[in-house]
Motif scaffolding. Structure first.
Motif, mmCIF file in Angstrom:
data_model
loop_
_atom_site.group_PDB
_atom_site.id
_atom_site.type_symbol
_atom_site.label_atom_id
_atom_site.label_comp_id
_atom_site.label_asym_id
_atom_site.label_seq_id
_atom_site.Cartn_x
_atom_site.Cartn_y
_atom_site.Cartn_z
ATOM 1 N N THR A 74 0.855 -1.183 0.000
ATOM 2 C CA THR A 74 0.000 0.000 0.000
ATOM 3 C C THR A 74 0.893 1.235 0.000
ATOM 4 N N PRO A 75 0.656 2.184 -0.891
ATOM 5 C CA PRO A 75 1.523 3.368 -0.939
ATOM 6 C C PRO A 75 1.235 4.330 0.207
ATOM 7 N N VAL A 76 2.232 5.120 0.586
ATOM 8 C CA VAL A 76 1.974 6.250 1.488
ATOM 9 C C VAL A 76 1.483 7.401 0.620
ATOM 10 N N LEU A 77 0.469 8.086 1.094
ATOM 11 C CA LEU A 77 -0.109 9.173 0.294
ATOM 12 C C LEU A 77 -0.966 10.069 1.174
ATOM 13 N N THR A 78 -1.334 11.209 0.597
ATOM 14 C CA THR A 78 -2.246 12.162 1.229
ATOM 15 C C THR A 78 -3.352 12.484 0.233
ATOM 16 N N SER A 79 -4.596 12.385 0.669
ATOM 17 C CA SER A 79 -5.708 12.702 -0.218
ATOM 18 C C SER A 79 -6.896 13.112 0.648
ATOM 19 N N ASP A 93 -20.354 -11.384 -1.617
ATOM 20 C CA ASP A 93 -19.232 -12.198 -2.073
ATOM 21 C C ASP A 93 -18.202 -11.377 -2.836
ATOM 22 N N ASN A 94 -18.495 -10.109 -3.065
ATOM 23 C CA ASN A 94 -17.574 -9.243 -3.799
ATOM 24 C C ASN A 94 -16.333 -8.956 -2.956
ATOM 25 N N SER A 95 -15.168 -8.915 -3.597
ATOM 26 C CA SER A 95 -13.919 -8.667 -2.865
ATOM 27 C C SER A 95 -13.910 -7.318 -2.166
ATOM 28 N N LEU A 96 -14.708 -6.360 -2.668
ATOM 29 C CA LEU A 96 -14.798 -5.051 -2.023
ATOM 30 C C LEU A 96 -15.811 -5.043 -0.886
ATOM 31 N N GLY A 97 -16.520 -6.160 -0.707
ATOM 32 C CA GLY A 97 -17.526 -6.215 0.343
ATOM 33 C C GLY A 97 -18.727 -5.341 0.010
ATOM 34 N N LEU A 98 -19.262 -4.671 1.023
ATOM 35 C CA LEU A 98 -20.492 -3.916 0.862
ATOM 36 C C LEU A 98 -20.279 -2.412 0.721
ATOM 37 N N MET A 99 -19.029 -1.952 0.859
ATOM 38 C CA MET A 99 -18.807 -0.505 0.766
ATOM 39 C C MET A 99 -17.380 -0.212 0.323
ATOM 40 N N LYS A 100 -17.272 0.835 -0.487
ATOM 41 C CA LYS A 100 -15.982 1.287 -0.998
ATOM 42 C C LYS A 100 -15.885 2.798 -0.800
ATOM 43 N N PHE A 101 -14.735 3.265 -0.257
ATOM 44 C CA PHE A 101 -14.497 4.681 0.004
ATOM 45 C C PHE A 101 -13.462 5.193 -0.993
ATOM 46 N N TYR A 122 -2.463 5.831 -7.598
ATOM 47 C CA TYR A 122 -2.178 4.399 -7.430
ATOM 48 C C TYR A 122 -3.408 3.523 -7.596
ATOM 49 N N ASP A 123 -4.585 4.152 -7.737
ATOM 50 C CA ASP A 123 -5.843 3.417 -7.857
ATOM 51 C C ASP A 123 -6.088 2.526 -6.638
ATOM 52 N N VAL A 124 -5.845 3.078 -5.450
ATOM 53 C CA VAL A 124 -6.158 2.363 -4.216
ATOM 54 C C VAL A 124 -7.271 3.098 -3.490
ATOM 55 N N TYR A 125 -7.918 2.409 -2.575
ATOM 56 C CA TYR A 125 -9.038 2.988 -1.835
ATOM 57 C C TYR A 125 -9.244 2.181 -0.567
ATOM 58 N N LEU A 126 -10.141 2.643 0.290
ATOM 59 C CA LEU A 126 -10.560 1.898 1.475
ATOM 60 C C LEU A 126 -11.826 1.132 1.123
ATOM 61 N N HIS A 127 -11.981 -0.059 1.690
ATOM 62 C CA HIS A 127 -13.201 -0.818 1.389
ATOM 63 C C HIS A 127 -13.430 -1.922 2.411
ATOM 64 N N ASP A 128 -14.622 -2.444 2.405
ATOM 65 C CA ASP A 128 -15.000 -3.634 3.161
ATOM 66 C C ASP A 128 -14.366 -4.839 2.448
ATOM 67 N N THR A 129 -14.610 -6.035 2.928
ATOM 68 C CA THR A 129 -14.078 -7.230 2.283
ATOM 69 C C THR A 129 -15.034 -8.398 2.515
ATOM 70 N N ASN A 130 -14.946 -9.378 1.650
ATOM 71 C CA ASN A 130 -15.739 -10.596 1.870
ATOM 72 C C ASN A 130 -14.944 -11.635 2.660
ATOM 73 N N ALA A 131 -13.664 -11.336 2.960
ATOM 74 C CA ALA A 131 -12.817 -12.259 3.731
ATOM 75 C C ALA A 131 -12.589 -11.658 5.116
ATOM 76 N N ARG A 132 -13.663 -11.534 5.884
ATOM 77 C CA ARG A 132 -13.591 -10.791 7.145
ATOM 78 C C ARG A 132 -12.841 -11.535 8.240
ATOM 79 N N SER A 133 -12.658 -12.824 8.106
ATOM 80 C CA SER A 133 -11.918 -13.586 9.115
ATOM 81 C C SER A 133 -10.444 -13.174 9.171
ATOM 82 N N LEU A 134 -9.946 -12.581 8.094
ATOM 83 C CA LEU A 134 -8.530 -12.184 8.048
ATOM 84 C C LEU A 134 -8.213 -11.072 9.039
ATOM 85 N N PHE A 135 -9.232 -10.354 9.502
ATOM 86 C CA PHE A 135 -8.988 -9.292 10.476
ATOM 87 C C PHE A 135 -8.503 -9.861 11.815
#
Length: 560
Positions: free
Chosen positions: A361-366, A440-448, A454-467
């Protein structure tokens, strides 16, 4: 109310003029000055010491700061400006004695570790020897010793001021501090404060960042240093191109911790393997007798190396503004954590998953512009070619299994069975692959969303056990947020007329797709800080992307 000091403004061009004048007054190539001369009359020590200082600075200006074989000035131009002109005088001493401010400066350098600095960078060994020598009454008549101590103390003060104000790390694309000047007027101001009798410690501490976390780490450093194992162990550089150098480093480090009992000769393979196994047993690692990255990491996890990491992080704070926005999101990548700040308080916290080392994940300001419920994921081409295409070519059923669809440039869905996948490759792939929205979407239910290259963002996930994992460097580069619903509620908090608190949860329950603009743009900072203050002391996080290692090798290899 503090009395304001009258400070003459010495501009950069004037500083250059001073140096040029010094050069012009010197005839040809300057000669090295021998900084030793006994002066019997006390009243003559001051003028003679100043003459020696000025001559030494002429030589230093022509020799990249070098005064002699034992003294190299870090700030020769700024030092020269303090002793120029007919009215130049000693700043730190007078006749046969150091002034109180010189003792204060010496003590500050001696305790430089408390500021994330290294005393050796500010002539501490030379100063210590000088101070001891000047206790002798005969040495007190040596104008050369007084000249040397003046040069060293002034250079140390200016160089320390630079490091305390700006740090040692190179400015980069995410450096936000606006006050980055360190020029002649600033140095002149600082030196005028010294001349006016203000304690050096107070002057230098005024230059420190005002960021609360920086100040908290600084507050905790003395206790950390008191408990520090001050043994200087050999640093094992891994991976190393020269395998013989690596083996020598490794054996020496194993010898220092008594895993091998000799270092007078090279160990043979059997002896080295046995020593490695002993170390692996102590560090609770797999006992395979191989010197891999985990063993090297354990061997390098020493008190001084950890202090270097703390020093690096203090310098990272010097790249931030002293005052942060009222509301902002702070993602600390090595901590695997998102914090939401409002008016200086943490009002929300969430575990996050960040990029793997190979897809960091890149370091950035936005700033967050909007968020989307039930987002659809368009798979980046890099992931298609590295991961998906080989699997699709083996089994086309992979697409259905992963809820993926293929679309053409007109956004029409294409039956994957009609495509000759064997003909597709990196230079020819006229399709997009998307994942249908839903749980089941890799982005889960919400994307910020926030703008970045870099085309990165914050999002939910469908693999929540990884937390639940400790090491959460697992994604392709985007940041997965465990408490995504709380984050969304925070972002619309200032727009409650359009978005009632129950609105978002109702949309999620009904599986509705919406794009929600953020009324008050909220800054988001993705940063890499591996040291953090806590109530229990300073905590160090794993150097997941080896940024600390890179900076350590670039700036702090020989620092002790």
């Amino acid at each position: 109310m503090k009395k304001k000091l009258a400070v003459p403004q010495l501009s950069n061009w004037l500083l250059l003029t001073v140096l040029c004048t010094i050069f012009l007054l010197s005839c040809g190539e300057p000669e090295k000055v021998k900084l030793k001369e006994i002066v019997k009359e006390p009243e003559l020590i001051n003028p003679r010491a100043v003459e020696m200082i000025q001559s030494a600075l002429v030589y230093a200006a022509a020799n990249a700061g070098k005064v002699d074989d034992s003294l190299m000035l870090s700030e020769p131009a700024f030092v020269a400006a303090q002793y120029s002109g007919d009215n130049a005088s000693r700043l730190w001493s007078d006749k046969k004695q150091w002034l109180v401010k010189a003792d204060s400066m010496f003590n500050f350098i001696e305790n430089a570790y408390r500021y994330g600095l290294f005393p050796g960078d500010y002539h501490y060994p030379q100063l210590k020897r000088l101070k001891a020598a000047l206790l002798d009454s005969a040495s007190q008549s040596d104008a050369g010793l007084w000249a040397r101590s003046e040069l060293i103390l002034t250079d140390a003060f200016i160089h320390m001021a630079r490091h305390i104000k700006l740090g040692r790390l190179q400015r980069d694309s995410v450096s936000l501090r606006k006050d980055t000047l360190f020029d002649a007027p600033i140095v002149s101001n600082l030196m005028e404060q010294v001349k006016a009798g203000r304690p050096p410690k107070v002057i230098l501490e005024d230059l420190e960042p005002k960021h609360p976390e920086y100040l908290a780490i600084r507050h905790l450093l003395p206790a950390y240093l008191d408990s520090l194992d001050k043994t200087h162990y050999t640093y094992v550089d891994f991976p190393k191109k020269d395998s013989l150098v690596f083996v020598r480093q490794l054996q020496k480090r194993l010898f220092e911790s008594s895993f091998i009992l000799f270092n007078s000769r090279a160990a043979d393979s059997t002896e080295l393997k046995a020593a490695i196994i002993k170390a692996q047993e102590v560090f609770n690692l797999t006992t395979d007798g191989k010197a891999g990255p985990m063993l090297v990491k354990a061997l390098n996890n020493t008190g001084w190396e950890n202090f270097k990491r703390i020093a690096i992080n203090l310098d990272r704070y010097k790249q931030l503004p002293d005052t942060m926005p009222q509301r902002y999101l702070w993602v600390n990548l090595p901590a695997f954590r998102l914090r939401v700040y409002d008016s200086g308080q943490v009002i929300m916290e969430s575990r996050v998953i960040v990029g793997q080392p190979k897809t960091r994940t890149p370091v950035l300001t936005s700033e967050v512009t909007n968020f989307i419920t039930y987002p659809q994921w368009t798979v980046p081409m890099s992931i298609i070619f590295k991961e998906m295409l080989p699997r699709i070519q083996k089994n086309i059923g992979y697409l259905a299994k992963e809820n993926l669809m293929v679309v053409d440039r007109y956004d029409s869905v294409i039956d994957p069975a009609t495509i000759d996948w064997s003909r597709l490759h990196k230079k020819f792939f006229p399709y997009l692959i998307r994942q249908r929205e839903g749980d089941d979407n890799s982005l889960g239910l919400m994307k910020f969303n926030f703008r970045n290259k870099y085309d990165v963002y914050l999002h939910d996930t469908n693999a929540r056990s990884l937390f639940m994992r400790n090491n959460r460097a697992l994604s392709h580069g985007c940041v997965r947020v465990q408490q995504w619903s709380s984050l969304a509620a925070f972002l619309v908090k200032q727009d409650s007329i359009r978005y009632h608190p129950d609105t978002l949860s109702a949309w999620i329950t009904r599986a509705e797709k919406h794009t929600v603009p953020v009324k008050i743009r909220t800054p988001v900072y993705l940063r890499y800080f591996t040291a953090e203050p806590t109530e229990a002391g300073i905590v160090l996080f794993d150097d997941i992307y080896e940024d600390d290692k890179l900076l350590r090798n670039r700036y702090f290899t020989q620092r002790l």
